[in-house]
Write a protein that holds these residues in place. Sequence first.
Motif, short mmCIF file in Angstrom:
data_model
loop_
_atom_site.label_atom_id
_atom_site.label_comp_id
_atom_site.label_asym_id
_atom_site.label_seq_id
_atom_site.Cartn_x
_atom_site.Cartn_y
_atom_site.Cartn_z
N ASP A 47 0.83 -1.21 0.00
CA ASP A 47 0.00 0.00 0.00
C ASP A 47 0.86 1.26 0.00
N SER A 72 -5.20 1.64 0.60
CA SER A 72 -5.44 0.72 1.71
C SER A 72 -5.97 -0.59 1.18
N ASN A 145 -8.07 4.76 8.14
CA ASN A 145 -7.51 5.97 7.54
C ASN A 145 -8.64 6.98 7.37
N GLY A 157 -9.61 1.48 5.23
CA GLY A 157 -8.93 0.59 6.14
C GLY A 157 -9.67 -0.71 6.39
#
Length: 211
Positions: A47, A72, A145, A157
Amino acid sequence: MAITRLMAPLLLSTFALGGCVAAAVGTAGAVGVAAVQDRTVGEAVDDASASNEIKAKLLSEGGYGEVDVEVSNGLALLSGRVSSPEMRVKAEDIAWSSTRVTDVANEIQIEAPGGFFANASDELITARVRSSLIAARDIKSVNFNVETYNGVVYLMGIARSDAELEAAAEKASLVGGVNRVVSYVRVRETPRRAGAVTRAPDDELLGGAVY
């Protein structure tokens, strides 16, 4: 949030002269973060590498100083603003060019430059949302995130359950200045027990769930 146009030339020169160094720092940081997140070191490194790659390509094109990139679990989220539809499409093409990207969510808006104060307001909202998630006992905030654009909060996330995802979205929606919350969070499947019946994974996230 997005990098202001005044900072873009400086960052461009940084990538041009020290791209390998910047990528190495980002990768090292990703390894450290992965140690406390519910994802593997390999996923974190992929990522971080994809994010660095896409950002460098956008900055080299010019005109993308107010575009933010977050990656992500292989999903690249593009947010911010550009001046034309062609630039929006070009940004998405660049994101797809990374071999580590499996999905692209293009949330870029076609608008005039927002300037420092518009970006600062979004940064403040992002900080408040992160603080709210950190304070919540039922949310593992390090797995999320947070990005904000024009008062719209984007969550990315991993959630450990549907309930945790709902809780995170609700917490974010209650923060002052938030207009709505768009989730690109994926729920991490629990290990399958012998003989257990599992549901099909919900991987169709493009467009995001709005709260």
